[in-house]
Design an enzyme around this catalytic site. Structure first.
Site, PDB file in Angstrom:
ATOM      1  CG  HIS A  58      -2.309   1.376   1.334  1.00  0.00           C
ATOM      2  ND1 HIS A  58      -3.180   0.761   1.215  1.00  0.00           N
ATOM      3  CD2 HIS A  58      -1.669   2.232   1.682  1.00  0.00           C
ATOM      4  CE1 HIS A  58      -3.796   1.403   1.238  1.00  0.00           C
ATOM      5  NE2 HIS A  58      -2.836   2.898   1.101  1.00  0.00           N
ATOM      6  CG  HIS A  60      -1.398   6.927  -1.477  1.00  0.00           C
ATOM      7  ND1 HIS A  60      -2.590   7.074  -1.524  1.00  0.00           N
ATOM      8  CD2 HIS A  60      -1.489   5.876  -0.217  1.00  0.00           C
ATOM      9  CE1 HIS A  60      -3.235   6.955  -1.270  1.00  0.00           C
ATOM     10  NE2 HIS A  60      -3.560   5.397   0.287  1.00  0.00           N
ATOM     11  CD  GLN A 155      -7.609  11.227  -0.276  1.00  0.00           C
ATOM     12  OE1 GLN A 155      -5.579  10.548  -0.337  1.00  0.00           O
ATOM     13  NE2 GLN A 155      -7.846  10.983   0.787  1.00  0.00           N
ATOM     14  CG  HIS A 213      -7.295   4.512   0.876  1.00  0.00           C
ATOM     15  ND1 HIS A 213      -7.338   4.006   0.367  1.00  0.00           N
ATOM     16  CD2 HIS A 213      -6.617   4.999   1.785  1.00  0.00           C
ATOM     17  CE1 HIS A 213      -5.857   4.512   0.057  1.00  0.00           C
ATOM     18  NE2 HIS A 213      -5.321   4.737   0.866  1.00  0.00           N
ATOM     19  CD  GLU A 216      -5.854   5.952   6.159  1.00  0.00           C
ATOM     20  OE1 GLU A 216      -6.486   6.560   5.602  1.00  0.00           O
ATOM     21  OE2 GLU A 216      -4.937   6.342   7.119  1.00  0.00           O
ATOM     22  CG  ASP A 312      -0.657   4.918   3.636  1.00  0.00           C
ATOM     23  OD1 ASP A 312      -1.187   4.921   2.408  1.00  0.00           O
ATOM     24  OD2 ASP A 312      -1.098   5.418   4.805  1.00  0.00           O
TER      25      ASP A 312
HETATM   26 FE   FE2 Z   1      -3.554   5.008   1.928  1.00  0.00          FE
END
Ligand code: FE2
Length: 424
Positions: A58, A60, A155, A213, A216, A312
Site C-alpha cells: 500500500h 501512494h 481520494q 481505504h 481510516e 503508505d
Molecule cells: Fe492510504
C-alpha cells in the site's frame, strides 16, 4: 545465472545453489561448493538470504515527495492532509512532469530497499486524471526494476466529489488495475454504503480486484468493514478484496469484534495495514486510554486473515518521512501489534512479502522452480535476523537480470579499534 551458497527462508543454515535460465528459476539444489568455479555468470551469495523481493502492499506514489506543497500539516491529522492535498491540486502542482519525477524518486528508494512489487493508489478525483496517466507511464518505464499495480483511488469520495463515479470508471478504462474507494469520507453512512456498491459493481464489470481505504478514522462507529465483507460474499468475490488501513478496528470493543471477525474470515478479507503512517495520523485529540489507531494486526493474523504491511506515504501531506524501507515498517507493525514472539519472528518477512503478494493476486511469486526469477539478497541468516539487524539489501534481481548489487558493509570489521581483545 547461477546464485551460489544462498540461504533460503525456513531452511536453516543449509546453503543452496539456485539456477536461473530464461528469466525463470530452473533449479534449487544443495550448494556444491567449488564445483561451479570458472563459470562467468555466478553470483556468490556467500551465505546471504535469497528471498522473493519485498512487496509494498500500500503506497501512494502520486503523493510522494510533495511534503510542504503548498504547506506543512500542522495538526498531524489525516483530514488536514486531505485539505492540503485539495489545495495542492487546486494550485496546479500536479503535472505529468512533477508526478513522474517525484514518483520515480520514490520508486528508486523502494527498489533500493529491496521492494520488487508495489501496489500504488492514485488519486482519480482530478478531472484531467493527470496523476493517473503519469503513474501508468511510470509503470511502463520502471518495469525492468519492479512491478507497479495501480489502484484507482477516489481520494475525495466517489459520491462526495463532482463527477466521482464517472472519473473512477474512466480511470479503469485508462488502465488502472484495481478499484479503490473511501466510504468513511462520503457524506453519510448511507452514501458510504452506496459508494461501496458502486466499487463492487465496477470491479465486477472489469473483473478487477478491490482495495478500499476502509474506516481510516478515529471513530468506533465507522463500520464499513462489515459492509465490505457482506458484499464480498454476496458477489462471490471471496479472497479478491482488500481492506486498507481499517484503523477504526483499534477502537472496536470485544463484543463487536466477536461478531465482525468471523464475517471477515468468511470473506477471506485481505488487509493492508500501514503502521508507521497511522501511528502518525491517528489518535490525536484522544483522552486516556490512548488508542493509537492501527488495525489489530495480531488478532487478524491469529484468525488466519492475510495481513500485509505497506509504507503508505513517502514525504507527503499525510506523513513527513518514509522511503519504502519495509523493514522499518515491519518493525513498527510488530511492536505496535505486540508481535515480537519467537514464532512470529521466524516468519515475520511474510508481512512484507508473501502476504502482500497474496493481496496483489501475484500467483508466480517466490523463489521456487518455475517462477519468474525475481529475488533479493539480504545480508541476514533468516527472517528474525533480517528484522533484528535491519539487513542490507545486497542485490536485487528481476526476471533473471541484476537490477543492482552493493557490497557488504563489514560494519564491525571496519572499526578495528572496537575489538574486545584490545580492552584492558
Ligand atoms: Fe492510504
Amino acid at each position: 545465472m547461477l546464485i551460489t551458497d544462498a540461504r533460503l527462508r525456513h531452511h536453516g543454515d543449509t546453503l543452496h545453489d539456485v539456477e536461473i535460465t530464461g528469466g525463470l528459476f530452473t533449479s534449487v539444489t544443495p550448494a556444491t561448493g567449488t564445483a561451479n568455479r570458472g563459470r562467468q555468470d555466478v553470483l556468490d551469495a556467500d551465505g546471504a538470504l535469497l528471498t522473493a523481493p519485498f512487496v509494498d502492499a500500500h503506497v501512494h506514489l502520486d503523493y510522494a515527495n510533495t511534503v510542504g506543497q503548498p504547506r506543512h500539516n500542522t495538526s498531524g491529522t489525516l483530514f488536514e492532509a486531505i485539505d492540503i492535498w485539495a489545495d495542492h491540486k487546486a494550485q496546479g502542482y500536479v503535472t505529468r512532469e512533477s508526478v513522474l519525477e517525484n514518483a520515480a524518486t520514490a520508486v528508486r528508494a523502494e527498489v533500493g530497499n529491496g521492494v520488487g512489487f508495489l501496489r500504488t493508489h492514485v488519486d482519480v478525483t482530478d478531472p484531467a486524471l493527470t496523476a493517473l496517466d503519469a503513474v501508468l507511464e511510470l509503470k511502463d518505464r520502471v518495469r525492468d526494476w519492479c512491478h507497479l499495480q495501480v489502484i484507482a483511488f477516489p481520494q475525495n469520495g466517489i459520491l462526495a466529489s463532482p463527477g466521482g463515479e464517472e472519473l473512477l470508471a474512466e480511470a479503469m478504462r485508462r488502465g488502472a488495475d484495481v478499484v479503490g474507494g473511501i466510504p468513511h469520507f462520503e457524506r453519510s453512512r448511507e452514501a458510504g454504503v452506496a459508494s461501496l456498491r458502486h466499487v463492487f459493481d465496477l470491479a465486477e464489470r472489469h473483473d478487477a480486484l478491490i482495495d478500499v481505504h476502509c474506516d481510516e478514522i478515529d471513530d468506533d462507529q465507522s463500520r464499513f468493514l462489515e459492509v465490505m465483507a457482506e458484499l464480498t460474499v454476496e458477489r462471490g468475490l471471496v479472497g479478491r478484496v482488500t481492506a486498507s488501513h481499517a484503523v477504526a478496528m483499534a477502537y472496536y470493543g470485544p463484543g463487536y469484534m466477536a461478531k465482525l471477525v468471523p464475517k471477515l474470515v468468511q470473506a477471506q478479507m485481505r488487509f493492508a495495514v500501514n503502521p508507521t503512517e497511522n501511528l502518525q495520523l491517528q489518535g490525536w485529540g484522544q483522552s486516556a486510554p490512548m488508542a493509537r489507531g492501527v488495525a489489530p494486526i495480531g488478532q487478524l493474523d491469529a484468525a488466519g486473515l492475510n495481513v500485509a504491511m505497506g509504507q503508505d506515504s513517502i514525504a507527503d501531506p499525510w506523513y513527513p518521512i518514509g522511503e519504502g524501507d519495509l523493514l522499518r515498517v515491519l518493525e513498527s507493525g510488530l511492536h505496535v501489534g505486540h508481535l515480537l514472539s519467537e514464532p512470529v519472528l521466524q516468519r515475520c518477512l511474510d508481512f512484507i512479502s508473501d502476504n502482500g503478494a497474496r493481496n496483489m493476486g501475484l500467483e508466480d511469486y517466490g523463489v521456487r522452480v518455475g517462477t519468474p526469477a525475481d529475488a533479493i539478497l539480504l545480508d541476514a541468516r533468516d527472517d528474525k535476523d533480517a528484522l533484528w539487524h535491519h539487513a542490507d539489501v545486497l542485490a536485487s534481481i528481476r526476471g533473471g537480470r541484476t537490477v543492482f548489487r552493493r557490497p557488504r558493509r563489514g560494519f564491525l570489521e571496519a572499526m578495528p579499534g572496537l575489538t574486545v581483545s584490545d580492552a584492558g
